[in-house]
Design a protein around this motif. Structure first.
Motif, PDB file in Angstrom:
ATOM      1  N   LEU A 284     -20.082  30.218  19.648  1.00  0.00           N
ATOM      2  CA  LEU A 284     -20.451  29.758  20.985  1.00  0.00           C
ATOM      3  C   LEU A 284     -21.695  28.888  21.044  1.00  0.00           C
ATOM      4  CD1 LEU A 284     -19.936  33.155  22.885  1.00  0.00           C
ATOM      5  CD2 LEU A 284     -18.282  31.296  22.603  1.00  0.00           C
ATOM      6  N   THR A 285     -22.492  28.816  19.984  1.00  0.00           N
ATOM      7  CA  THR A 285     -23.805  28.176  20.055  1.00  0.00           C
ATOM      8  C   THR A 285     -24.022  27.233  18.879  1.00  0.00           C
ATOM      9  OG1 THR A 285     -24.700  30.149  21.133  1.00  0.00           O
ATOM     10  CG2 THR A 285     -26.296  28.598  20.217  1.00  0.00           C
ATOM     11  N   LYS A 293     -21.271  24.462  16.906  1.00  0.00           N
ATOM     12  CA  LYS A 293     -20.564  25.700  17.247  1.00  0.00           C
ATOM     13  C   LYS A 293     -19.079  25.593  16.918  1.00  0.00           C
ATOM     14  CE  LYS A 293     -20.075  24.289  22.094  1.00  0.00           C
ATOM     15  NZ  LYS A 293     -20.501  24.584  23.484  1.00  0.00           N
ATOM     16  N   LEU A 295     -16.483  26.313  18.607  1.00  0.00           N
ATOM     17  CA  LEU A 295     -15.666  25.699  19.651  1.00  0.00           C
ATOM     18  C   LEU A 295     -15.703  24.181  19.581  1.00  0.00           C
ATOM     19  CD1 LEU A 295     -16.476  27.952  22.745  1.00  0.00           C
ATOM     20  CD2 LEU A 295     -14.365  27.888  21.408  1.00  0.00           C
ATOM     21  N   ASP A 319     -22.849  35.251  16.279  1.00  0.00           N
ATOM     22  CA  ASP A 319     -23.164  35.291  17.711  1.00  0.00           C
ATOM     23  C   ASP A 319     -23.631  36.686  18.103  1.00  0.00           C
ATOM     24  OD1 ASP A 319     -21.548  32.654  19.045  1.00  0.00           O
ATOM     25  OD2 ASP A 319     -20.752  33.419  17.170  1.00  0.00           O
ATOM     26  N   VAL A 336     -25.003  37.743  23.459  1.00  0.00           N
ATOM     27  CA  VAL A 336     -23.654  37.577  23.996  1.00  0.00           C
ATOM     28  C   VAL A 336     -22.971  38.930  24.100  1.00  0.00           C
ATOM     29  CG1 VAL A 336     -23.440  35.238  23.066  1.00  0.00           C
ATOM     30  CG2 VAL A 336     -22.638  37.181  21.718  1.00  0.00           C
ATOM     31  N   GLN A 340     -17.649  37.253  26.403  1.00  0.00           N
ATOM     32  CA  GLN A 340     -17.938  35.866  26.038  1.00  0.00           C
ATOM     33  C   GLN A 340     -17.292  35.499  24.707  1.00  0.00           C
ATOM     34  OE1 GLN A 340     -22.252  36.678  26.646  1.00  0.00           O
ATOM     35  NE2 GLN A 340     -22.296  34.659  27.627  1.00  0.00           N
ATOM     36  N   ILE A 341     -17.362  36.394  23.731  1.00  0.00           N
ATOM     37  CA  ILE A 341     -16.729  36.116  22.439  1.00  0.00           C
ATOM     38  C   ILE A 341     -15.214  36.007  22.602  1.00  0.00           C
ATOM     39  CG2 ILE A 341     -16.318  36.974  20.108  1.00  0.00           C
ATOM     40  CD1 ILE A 341     -19.136  36.084  20.445  1.00  0.00           C
ATOM     41  N   GLY A 344     -14.249  32.730  24.031  1.00  0.00           N
ATOM     42  CA  GLY A 344     -14.290  31.686  23.018  1.00  0.00           C
ATOM     43  C   GLY A 344     -13.051  31.697  22.136  1.00  0.00           C
ATOM     44  N   GLU A 347     -10.167  30.165  23.969  1.00  0.00           N
ATOM     45  CA  GLU A 347     -10.238  28.705  24.013  1.00  0.00           C
ATOM     46  C   GLU A 347      -9.720  28.098  22.713  1.00  0.00           C
ATOM     47  OE1 GLU A 347     -13.589  25.189  24.699  1.00  0.00           O
ATOM     48  OE2 GLU A 347     -13.948  27.214  25.493  1.00  0.00           O
TER      49      GLU A 347
END
Length: 447
Positions: A284-285, A293, A295, A319, A336, A340-341, A344, A347
């Motif tokens: 995510l970062t 990241k 993503l 993360d 996180v 949130q994970i 991700g 996605e």
């Protein structure tokens, strides 16, 4: 999940200061292969054609995930990413995982700060050290020319070169840079020795000129593709240091994707395997040390490769474990939660669905004895994400690497099995890498 216990703590301060003084990396915008210019114009059509099983079109036979230049971390040995190259030849060795009668090479300037000028490039079969086998050296061309310019944020494919290669055969690529490259797009730990020499040595069969300067890093080289021999396509292993092979023995091809390729060949499978792991990488970062990241880099590192039919995703522990801790890039990693994970991961799955690639979710492996990552609260997040991976049905298939590597003793299930522990409580050793490869191979889709 990056540095070896006892090394990173002493190195963090010096590297953080150097990174704070370093220029910010260029934007990766425009790095899509389809926009990479001459030599890559047919890449999208190639990938569409290569979806069919048993194709003889282009297949990814080797690959590496790349990131922006960073100063040399004390724990990783020398790297030349910040200084780049000028009137120098760079010689790099890779082990391909699929057969072909011709090949082409993918070069990346995705994180460069200026156009990359390559004056000359060659490929050959590897001999000893920096030497290449007599009679196998081929000049690489780019739209018929000896050299090429790779725009900032882009990649370039070479023309096809006639060279018959077999799975697990080693190739040596040599690039000559007449003009200065500036900071280099690179991979910090390539797990094979790279060499450089003054002047144009691209045509040298001997490695004598390359004997003085070496590194374990890779530069500009993001992929080798083969064609002309029937294959089933390729698999991309996507992840962080466990996929990258951080704790495996350098120079021995014992990372889990390496062992996976060997297992598939033993099973009679004709699948290329690409390692798209970056040590320390987060889902995510972004990190100036440990790459864009997950993503952000998933499409160029996975979906834009030739012949890809399956992706294995193992990412998220940095993360979780690194949340709230200083990143070596002079920042604090955000805390996180499981939602949130999971978002991700969803996605990533959506992007794969759009391209018709099978996606295999891998549960995150134990980290209880890795400090300062582990806390009971962070363990709860890992457990929640792993439960979702196992039970949600979001992935096409699941490989339970958590259970494959966990300590089987009662009350120790959140720890790595001692037989698989490199010694820091989180990174698998060579035996652990082999266990990962076996678990992944057993869960891959049939032909």
């Amino acid at each position: 999940m990056r540095a070896r216990t006892g090394r990173v703590c002493a190195a963090v301060v010096s590297l953080a200061v150097a990174l704070a003084m370093a220029p910010a990396p260029a934007s990766a915008g425009g790095g899509d292969t389809a926009g990479a210019g001459a030599g890559a114009g047919n890449a999208d059509r190639d990938r569409e054609r290569d979806r069919d099983r048993g194709h003889t079109g282009w297949t990814s036979a080797w690959g590496s995930a790349l990131h922006s230049a960073v100063p040399p971390p004390p724990w990783a040995g020398p790297n030349w990413s910040m200084e780049g190259f000028s009137d120098q030849s760079l010689r790099q060795t890779v082990r391909v995982t699929a057969a072909g009668t011709k090949l082409r090479v993918r070069l990346s300037n995705r994180y460069g700060r200026q156009p990359l000028q390559i004056a000359r490039a060659t490929v050959a079969k590897t001999a000893e050290g920096a030497a290449v086998r007599a009679g196998t050296l081929r000049e690489l061309r780019f739209s018929g020319r000896a050299g090429t310019v790779v725009p900032t944020g882009a990649e370039r494919l070479s023309d096809a070169a006639a060279l018959t290669v077999r799975p697990l055969e080693k190739l040596t690529l040599t690039l000559y840079f007449a003009a200065g490259t500036g900071p280099a797009t690179f991979h910090l730990e390539g797990f094979a020795t790279s060499y450089r020499a003054s002047g144009d040595r691209a045509g040298d069969a001997s490695g004598a000129a390359f004997g003085q300067e070496t590194t374990q890093s890779l530069y500009f080289l993001s992929g080798v593709e083969v064609a002309g021999a029937r294959t089933e396509g390729s698999i991309v292993a996507f992840g962080d240091s466990i996929t990258d092979g951080y704790a495996s023995t350098p120079g021995t091809d014992r990372r889990y994707p390496d062992r996976l390729s060997e297992r598939l060949l033993a099973d009679g499978r004709r699948l290329g395997v690409v390692n798209a792991g970056i040590s320390g990488n987060m889902l995510l970062t972004d990190s100036r040390c440990f790459g864009e990241k997950g993503l952000g880099r998933f499409r160029p590192e996975v979906l834009d490769r030739a012949g890809v039919r399956t992706a294995v995703v193992l990412i998220g522990i940095n993360d979780i474990g690194g949340g709230g801790l200083p990143d070596v890039s002079c920042a604090v990693r955000p805390v996180v939660d499981a939602e949130q994970i999971i978002a991700g991961h969803r996605e990533l799955i959506r992007s794969v669905r759009q391209r018709g690639v099978t996606v295999v979710g891998a549960t995150m492996t134990p980290f209880k004895n890795y400090q300062p990552y582990y806390t009971p609260e962070k363990e709860e997040v890992r457990d929640a994400v792993n439960h979702w991976i196992r039970t949600s049905g979001a992935y096409d298939a699941v490989v339970d690497l958590d259970r494959a590597l966990a300590d089987p003793r009662p009350g120790h299930g959140d720890e790595l099995a001692p037989a698989y522990d490199f010694g820091d409580g989180i990174h698998p050793n060579d035996a652990g890498m082999k266990a990962l490869a076996e678990a992944v191979a057993d869960r891959l889709p049939e032909r």
